[in-house]
Write a protein that holds these residues in place. Structure first.
Motif, PDB file in Angstrom:
ATOM      1  N   THR A   1       0.698  -1.005   0.172  1.00 16.98           N
ATOM      2  CA  THR A   1       0.010  -0.064   0.105  1.00 16.98           C
ATOM      3  C   THR A   1       0.861   1.492  -0.018  1.00 16.98           C
TER       4      THR A   1
ATOM      5  N   CYS B   1      -4.183   0.370  -7.200  1.00 12.92           N
ATOM      6  CA  CYS B   1      -5.166   1.299  -7.687  1.00 12.92           C
ATOM      7  C   CYS B   1      -4.743   2.021  -8.632  1.00 12.92           C
ATOM      8  N   SER B   2      -5.922   2.097  -9.695  1.00  9.58           N
ATOM      9  CA  SER B   2      -6.317   3.108 -10.878  1.00  9.58           C
ATOM     10  C   SER B   2      -6.335   4.742 -10.811  1.00  9.58           C
TER      11      SER B   2
ATOM     12  N   PRO C   1      -1.671   6.493  -9.274  1.00  8.52           N
ATOM     13  CA  PRO C   1      -1.037   6.009  -8.208  1.00  8.52           C
ATOM     14  C   PRO C   1       0.631   5.869  -8.496  1.00  8.52           C
TER      15      PRO C   1
ATOM     16  N   PHE D   1      -3.408   4.029  -0.721  1.00 12.22           N
ATOM     17  CA  PHE D   1      -4.134   3.032  -1.172  1.00 12.22           C
ATOM     18  C   PHE D   1      -3.071   2.150  -2.081  1.00 12.22           C
TER      19      PHE D   1
ATOM     20  N   HIS E   1      -9.427   5.701  -9.496  1.00 13.11           N
ATOM     21  CA  HIS E   1      -9.582   4.813  -7.911  1.00 13.11           C
ATOM     22  C   HIS E   1      -9.412   6.048  -7.224  1.00 13.11           C
ATOM     23  N   LEU E   2      -8.379   6.560  -7.577  1.00 13.69           N
ATOM     24  CA  LEU E   2      -7.236   6.953  -6.655  1.00 13.69           C
ATOM     25  C   LEU E   2      -8.079   8.685  -7.291  1.00 13.69           C
TER      26      LEU E   2
END
Ligand SMILES: Nc1nc2c(ncn2[C@@H]2O[C@H](COP(=O)(O)O)[C@@H](O)[C@H]2O)c(=O)[nH]1
Ligand code: MG
Ligand code: ZN
Length: 548
Positions: free
Chosen positions: A10, A30-31, A65, A26, A34-35
């Motif tokens: 993470t 993570c995309s 990310p 995140f 999404h972030l």
């Protein structure tokens, strides 16, 4: 800058949310989207809002990310850079919401418009109220339109409830071949509408809608020619065009065409104009005009009036008879006066209808194409005009007593050379013809009574509706045929014809007798009806009452 990574794969960044530092954790895989959502959620802003991150040096940091890590002491600031970019679902939702909003707004607008319309209608009603009679006039118009529609459906100028057999004939080519007058029962003037007449102070008579073509000479059968002179003539069996041919024949036969130097085509046009200026009232219609003129023609022959009257006087009698009810609206003088119609206002309540009939007659004669008097001298025209007006005005039944009394006075020493005596005699003659239906055979006269009562009832219905006084003799709730005729025959018709027959005894048998017979008939009918109604009431008495 330290790494925001961890053993669990993470990562985290720190955000400055209005002075408060918030850590966003995140996953390393993570995309960007999404972030973006995570950052927006942490900041409490719409996920669709485009944002940028600014580091402690003021430099823009791209949100993905792989972005550089930061620390609690160097948090990123969030900058909103535009309006939210909507997802498809949000777009649909937004559209729905905006449509709903629009509908709600339009509902409010409709409500507002309704309120506005209501207040405008109320204002208009107030204005109409303020302008008094006009509201009544509009109502009358509406009623008239309704009545007109009814009339169109029911074809009112008809033979009412009677089924006469054809006893007379017209030569087959005299009127029906199309080269002659065409039948015109349901002309657009088929309305019982005083309002329309009243609204038209400068009455423009209808002119014939077809010109008179060159046509073969009409041919009435000898039988018809003979029957036309009799009071027994069956007035119900003829179409309008046939009646026109008969009238035309009468004018030729009496020598009026040559006496007045009338162009025969002008005579046809004049007759067409006269016909077109009668409305299709139940009673006061062109057939009534025909009846009165035919009776006048019959009386002229029967009493040899050609021997005592000049041709000019005969012309006056015939023209007055044909024109005496022109443009009758179907509502009598009492209605005109009580409803304060334009006609009553125009003629100061003095015989408004008769004045109107005479005015229409001379409007027709003021048109060159329909002026049958164009061939007479100026002096003769003035004389004929005066005579015709006098006679039409004398048909107002309100003057019945006065005219009969003068005539009775003159009868004491009647002088055929006295113009005043002759004037009143002419008045008596047109009055006789005007109300002569009961002189005719019962099968001819009775349908006329139906028509008269139909017109009476229409008037009293309207008077009731408009809160005007109405006459008992017009009230459908009380009038019967015997009640309408016994008094009229006994106190109006018989005395009138008896007076004239003192000068022309030949009228006793042909006219006074039929009137007496008719009176007797209605008296018998009255007794019969009374007996029947008494029997009906007796039959209704409950059995218990009988036992008493
Ligand atoms: N009760 C009856 N009244 C009659 C009859 N025939 C005519 N009349 C009345 O007289 C006037 C005539 O004047 P007009 O110029 O209007 O034709 C008419 O209106 C009726 O009121 C009759 O047979 N019975
Ligand atoms: Mg009249
Ligand atoms: Zn009449």
């Amino acid at each position: 800058m330290g790494s925001g990574g961890s053993a669990l794969g993470t990562r985290s960044i720190y955000l400055d949310l209005d002075g408060r530092v918030q850590q966003v954790v995140f996953g390393s895989r993570c995309s960007t989207a999404h972030l973006n959502d995570l950052v927006c959620d942490s900041a409490g802003i719409n996920r669709c809002t485009p944002i940028s991150l600014i580091d402690s040096n003021g430099a823009t940091v791209s949100l993905d990310p792989g972005m550089p890590y930061n620390t609690h002491s160097t948090p990123y600031k969030i900058i909103q850079v535009g309006t939210p970019q909507l997802s498809q679902r949000d777009t649909i939702l937004r559209d729905c919401l905006s449509q709903m909003a629009e509908q709600i707004a339009s509902a409010f607008r409709i409500q507002e418009q309704r309120t506005e319309f209501s207040s405008r209608i109320a204002m208009l009603e107030k204005r109409l109220d303020a302008e008094g009679l006009k509201l009544v006039e509009i109502d009358k118009c509406k009623n008239d339109i309704r009545a007109l529609k009814d009339k169109m459906m029911n074809c009112p100028d008809r033979k009412c409830n009677s089924n006469l057999t054809r006893s007379l004939s017209v030569h087959s080519n005299d009127t029906r071949g199309g080269a002659h007058y065409s039948a015109n029962r349901n002309s657009p003037r088929s309305m019982s509408n005083p309002t329309l007449t009243m609204a038209c102070l400068d009455y423009k008579p209808r002119t014939p809608r077809r010109d008179v073509p060159a046509y073969p000479k009409y041919m009435l059968s000898q039988e018809t020619i003979h029957a036309l002179k009799q009071p027994t003539f069956d007035v119900w069996q003829w179409e309008h065009n046939e009646m026109l041919s008969c009238l035309e024949h009468m004018f030729h036969d009496l020598g009026l065409v040559s006496e007045f130097n009338i162009n025969p085509i002008t005579l046809k046009r004049w007759l067409l104009a006269v016909q077109e200026n009668y409305r299709n009232n139940p009673f006061h219609n062109f057939r009534h005009c025909f009846c009165v003129t035919q009776m006048m023609y019959g009386v002229i022959h029967h009493c040899n009036l050609q021997e005592i009257f000049t041709a000019m006087d005969l012309g006056i009698l015939m023209i007055a008879a044909a024109c005496h009810d022109l443009d009758h609206p179907g509502y009598n003088n009492a209605y005109q006066v009580n409803a304060r119609t334009e006609l009553a206002v125009r003629y100061n309540d003095v015989s408004p209808l008769e004045n109107h009939h005479a005015a229409v007659a001379f409007h027709i004669l003021s048109t060159p194409e329909t002026n049958i008097l164009s061939g007479v001298t100026h002096h003769a025209f003035t004389h004929i005009r005066q005579g015709v007006i006098e006679l039409i005005l004398s048909t107002d039944m309100a003057r019945h007593g006065e005219i009969l009394a003068s005539f009775r006075e003159y009868l004491k020493d009647f002088d055929f050379g006295n113009p005043e005596h002759m004037k009143v005699l002419k008045m008596m003659l047109i009055k006789c013809c005007d109300i002569s239906n009961e002189v005719r055979p019962m099968e001819v006269s009775e349908p006329w009574l139906d028509c008269l009562l139909e017109e009476y009832f229409m008037q009293s219905d309207r008077e009731k509706q408009e809160g005007l006084p109405f006459a008992a003799f017009m009230d459908r709730d009380t009038v019967t045929k015997p009640s309408a005729q016994i008094g009229f025959l006994s106190f109006v018709l018989i005395p009138l014809f008896e007076a004239v027959s003192q000068l022309f005894p030949q009228m006793e048998e042909t006219m006074v007798h039929p009137l007496r017979e008719s009176r007797d008939h209605y008296q018998e009918l009255s007794v019969l009806q009374e007996t029947l109604s008494k029997k009906k009431s007796a039959d209704k008495v409950p059995e218990g009452d009988d036992a008493k």
